[in-house]
Design a protein around this motif. Sequence first.
Motif, PDB file in Angstrom:
ATOM      1  N   THR A  57     -28.538  -8.015  -0.276  1.00 55.46           N
ATOM      2  CA  THR A  57     -29.102  -8.809   0.810  1.00 55.46           C
ATOM      3  C   THR A  57     -28.305  -8.734   2.107  1.00 55.46           C
ATOM      4  N   ASN A  58     -26.976  -8.709   1.997  1.00 57.48           N
ATOM      5  CA  ASN A  58     -26.140  -8.623   3.206  1.00 57.48           C
ATOM      6  C   ASN A  58     -24.791  -8.039   2.816  1.00 57.48           C
ATOM      7  N   ASN A  59     -24.753  -6.737   2.703  1.00 51.42           N
ATOM      8  CA  ASN A  59     -23.536  -6.071   2.230  1.00 51.42           C
ATOM      9  C   ASN A  59     -22.404  -6.156   3.241  1.00 51.42           C
ATOM     10  N   ASN A  60     -22.720  -6.437   4.499  1.00 55.30           N
ATOM     11  CA  ASN A  60     -21.665  -6.529   5.517  1.00 55.30           C
ATOM     12  C   ASN A  60     -20.637  -7.605   5.166  1.00 55.30           C
ATOM     13  N   LEU A  61     -21.081  -8.677   4.513  1.00 53.68           N
ATOM     14  CA  LEU A  61     -20.138  -9.724   4.123  1.00 53.68           C
ATOM     15  C   LEU A  61     -19.174  -9.221   3.054  1.00 53.68           C
ATOM     16  N   MET A  62     -19.657  -8.368   2.168  1.00 59.39           N
ATOM     17  CA  MET A  62     -18.773  -7.758   1.176  1.00 59.39           C
ATOM     18  C   MET A  62     -17.784  -6.825   1.869  1.00 59.39           C
ATOM     19  N   LEU A  63     -18.262  -6.053   2.816  1.00 60.81           N
ATOM     20  CA  LEU A  63     -17.385  -5.129   3.542  1.00 60.81           C
ATOM     21  C   LEU A  63     -16.334  -5.889   4.339  1.00 60.81           C
ATOM     22  N   ASN A  64     -16.724  -7.025   4.908  1.00 59.85           N
ATOM     23  CA  ASN A  64     -15.757  -7.847   5.652  1.00 59.85           C
ATOM     24  C   ASN A  64     -14.656  -8.369   4.723  1.00 59.85           C
ATOM     25  N   THR A  65     -15.050  -8.781   3.529  1.00 58.94           N
ATOM     26  CA  THR A  65     -14.073  -9.257   2.552  1.00 58.94           C
ATOM     27  C   THR A  65     -13.127  -8.133   2.160  1.00 58.94           C
ATOM     28  N   TYR A  66     -13.687  -6.952   1.939  1.00 58.21           N
ATOM     29  CA  TYR A  66     -12.866  -5.797   1.600  1.00 58.21           C
ATOM     30  C   TYR A  66     -11.837  -5.524   2.706  1.00 58.21           C
ATOM     31  N   ASP A  67     -12.266  -5.580   3.948  1.00 51.63           N
ATOM     32  CA  ASP A  67     -11.369  -5.302   5.074  1.00 51.63           C
ATOM     33  C   ASP A  67     -10.199  -6.290   5.110  1.00 51.63           C
ATOM     34  N   GLU A  68     -10.480  -7.559   4.830  1.00 50.92           N
ATOM     35  CA  GLU A  68      -9.404  -8.554   4.845  1.00 50.92           C
ATOM     36  C   GLU A  68      -8.450  -8.353   3.666  1.00 50.92           C
ATOM     37  N   LEU A  69      -8.994  -7.969   2.522  1.00 45.64           N
ATOM     38  CA  LEU A  69      -8.131  -7.668   1.376  1.00 45.64           C
ATOM     39  C   LEU A  69      -7.260  -6.450   1.661  1.00 45.64           C
ATOM     40  N   GLN A  70      -7.834  -5.478   2.340  1.00 45.27           N
ATOM     41  CA  GLN A  70      -7.117  -4.241   2.645  1.00 45.27           C
ATOM     42  C   GLN A  70      -5.888  -4.501   3.523  1.00 45.27           C
ATOM     43  N   LYS A  71      -5.967  -5.467   4.400  1.00 45.23           N
ATOM     44  CA  LYS A  71      -4.838  -5.750   5.287  1.00 45.23           C
ATOM     45  C   LYS A  71      -3.602  -6.150   4.487  1.00 45.23           C
ATOM     46  N   ASN A  72      -3.812  -6.830   3.377  1.00 49.78           N
ATOM     47  CA  ASN A  72      -2.665  -7.220   2.566  1.00 49.78           C
ATOM     48  C   ASN A  72      -2.111  -6.062   1.752  1.00 49.78           C
ATOM     49  N   VAL A  73      -2.896  -5.014   1.547  1.00 48.36           N
ATOM     50  CA  VAL A  73      -2.366  -3.825   0.880  1.00 48.36           C
ATOM     51  C   VAL A  73      -1.204  -3.275   1.686  1.00 48.36           C
ATOM     52  N   VAL A  74      -1.352  -3.258   2.989  1.00 49.91           N
ATOM     53  CA  VAL A  74      -0.288  -2.747   3.864  1.00 49.91           C
ATOM     54  C   VAL A  74       0.944  -3.645   3.791  1.00 49.91           C
ATOM     55  N   PHE A  75       0.723  -4.959   3.873  1.00 45.74           N
ATOM     56  CA  PHE A  75       1.859  -5.886   3.813  1.00 45.74           C
ATOM     57  C   PHE A  75       2.600  -5.773   2.479  1.00 45.74           C
ATOM     58  N   LEU A  76       1.857  -5.676   1.398  1.00 46.01           N
ATOM     59  CA  LEU A  76       2.460  -5.663   0.067  1.00 46.01           C
ATOM     60  C   LEU A  76       3.025  -4.305  -0.311  1.00 46.01           C
ATOM     61  N   LYS A  77       2.236  -3.281  -0.091  1.00 46.73           N
ATOM     62  CA  LYS A  77       2.566  -1.959  -0.605  1.00 46.73           C
ATOM     63  C   LYS A  77       3.554  -1.213   0.294  1.00 46.73           C
ATOM     64  N   VAL A  78       3.547  -1.530   1.563  1.00 38.69           N
ATOM     65  CA  VAL A  78       4.449  -0.850   2.499  1.00 38.69           C
ATOM     66  C   VAL A  78       5.606  -1.761   2.895  1.00 38.69           C
ATOM     67  N   PHE A 118       2.615   4.634  -8.824  1.00 36.39           N
ATOM     68  CA  PHE A 118       1.276   5.048  -9.208  1.00 36.39           C
ATOM     69  C   PHE A 118       0.652   5.886  -8.101  1.00 36.39           C
ATOM     70  N   VAL A 119      -0.323   6.680  -8.478  1.00 34.44           N
ATOM     71  CA  VAL A 119      -0.962   7.591  -7.540  1.00 34.44           C
ATOM     72  C   VAL A 119      -2.140   6.907  -6.881  1.00 34.44           C
ATOM     73  N   ASP A 120      -2.188   6.950  -5.564  1.00 35.04           N
ATOM     74  CA  ASP A 120      -3.290   6.399  -4.786  1.00 35.04           C
ATOM     75  C   ASP A 120      -4.321   7.500  -4.598  1.00 35.04           C
ATOM     76  N   ALA A 121      -5.482   7.325  -5.251  1.00 39.20           N
ATOM     77  CA  ALA A 121      -6.465   8.419  -5.238  1.00 39.20           C
ATOM     78  C   ALA A 121      -7.766   8.083  -4.527  1.00 39.20           C
ATOM     79  N   ASP A 122      -7.836   6.878  -3.900  1.00 36.78           N
ATOM     80  CA  ASP A 122      -9.128   6.525  -3.294  1.00 36.78           C
ATOM     81  C   ASP A 122      -9.147   6.716  -1.781  1.00 36.78           C
ATOM     82  N   GLY A 123      -8.139   7.389  -1.256  1.00 34.09           N
ATOM     83  CA  GLY A 123      -8.187   7.814   0.141  1.00 34.09           C
ATOM     84  C   GLY A 123      -7.864   6.738   1.152  1.00 34.09           C
ATOM     85  N   ASP A 124      -7.291   5.587   0.709  1.00 31.42           N
ATOM     86  CA  ASP A 124      -6.984   4.544   1.674  1.00 31.42           C
ATOM     87  C   ASP A 124      -5.495   4.539   2.007  1.00 31.42           C
TER      88      ASP A 124
END
Length: 370
Positions: free
Chosen positions: A331-352, A364-370
């Motif tokens: 129905t509105n996938n943009n809201l899912m994409l927005n959630t993904y984007d906010e989760l992704q920001k913490n990947v940088v804080f945590l992983k880097v 571990f090997v990062d294989a999803d291109g992010d």
Amino acid sequence: MKRFWFLMIVLVLVLAACSSSDDGAGTTDNFDRKAMLENIADNIIIPAYQSFSADMAALKTATSNFVNTTDEANLVSLRQAWSTAYVSWQSVSMFEIGKAQDLLYRDFLNVYPVDVTNIEANISSGNYDLASVSLQDEQGFGALDYLLNGLSDSDATIVSFYTDATGGDNYENYLTNVVDRMNDLTSEVVSDWTGGYRDTFVNNSGSSATSSLDKLVNDFIFHYEKHLRAGKIGIPAGVFSGSPLDDRVEARYKGDLSKTLFNANLDALQDFFNGKHFGSNTNGQSLKTYLDFLNTIKDEEDLSVLINNQFNIARTTASNLNDDFSVQVRTNNNLMLNTYDELQKNVVFLKVDMLQAISVNVDFVDADGD
């Protein structure tokens, strides 16, 4: 002679560098890693596993009740026990260390989507080995989701699968075997933690790649990145495929449980970062206190504050999602994409940023291109 001493100095520097790298990260700070591991083991991991084990035992009892008296009332009770255990699972799923790693515990308990065709073939034939790695997508919480919610939209019809004179026993046997397998694996993991592994875990408090903290932090980040961010949000939203995949959500057949599972896992991950005792508001030594001890600053802000703020922003963004993620992506996938984007920001804080601060290397090997 000058050339000789120059070469000797270079050799010493090279050997020192090699020695440092062989130890993984080679931290030199005075933070008490053992105290942090004690808090994590005694106040987070073991209590969470014990709570999940109790919920699994309740699920096994509800399954037995349903098989003994197969009616709609017991189906509803069994479904509730399954939901409770599934939410409880979200508090332990990140701890893929020790016996859980040896048993491939997470892969046997929560692979989704499941292979419905193979599940039905197993039920029909009665010939299957749930200990086989090739059957990981034919068991666990996902298989129970199908068996309790996916056979029909009608509870009466679902019950009829289990009472059918020809195939009912096969459905009951498969249901029972799946739950027994989950309960047995859980018992093995809990027994290991409450036995000798707790001390082994706590005492392995060094800073090498095989130390408890290095391994656990990698598991924590891997779970956040691959199972929360990608598995629960990114894959259904089509981040990696280019188009939404509404059949890839967690608890697909129950539907309205997927958001609850996401929130429970997000809370558990943030609580772990903060060293929050399971089932309590008390906090102990943790990744947060480690970063604060090191006075880790990014963009003129404490890194621990940035990480917690980003957890909270992701949670607030996700609050707008439908309880059923399958409905949301349609129905509105943009809201899912927005959630993904906010989760992704913490990947940088945590992983880097965090890993650099505490001198832990990614294992571990990062294989999803992010």
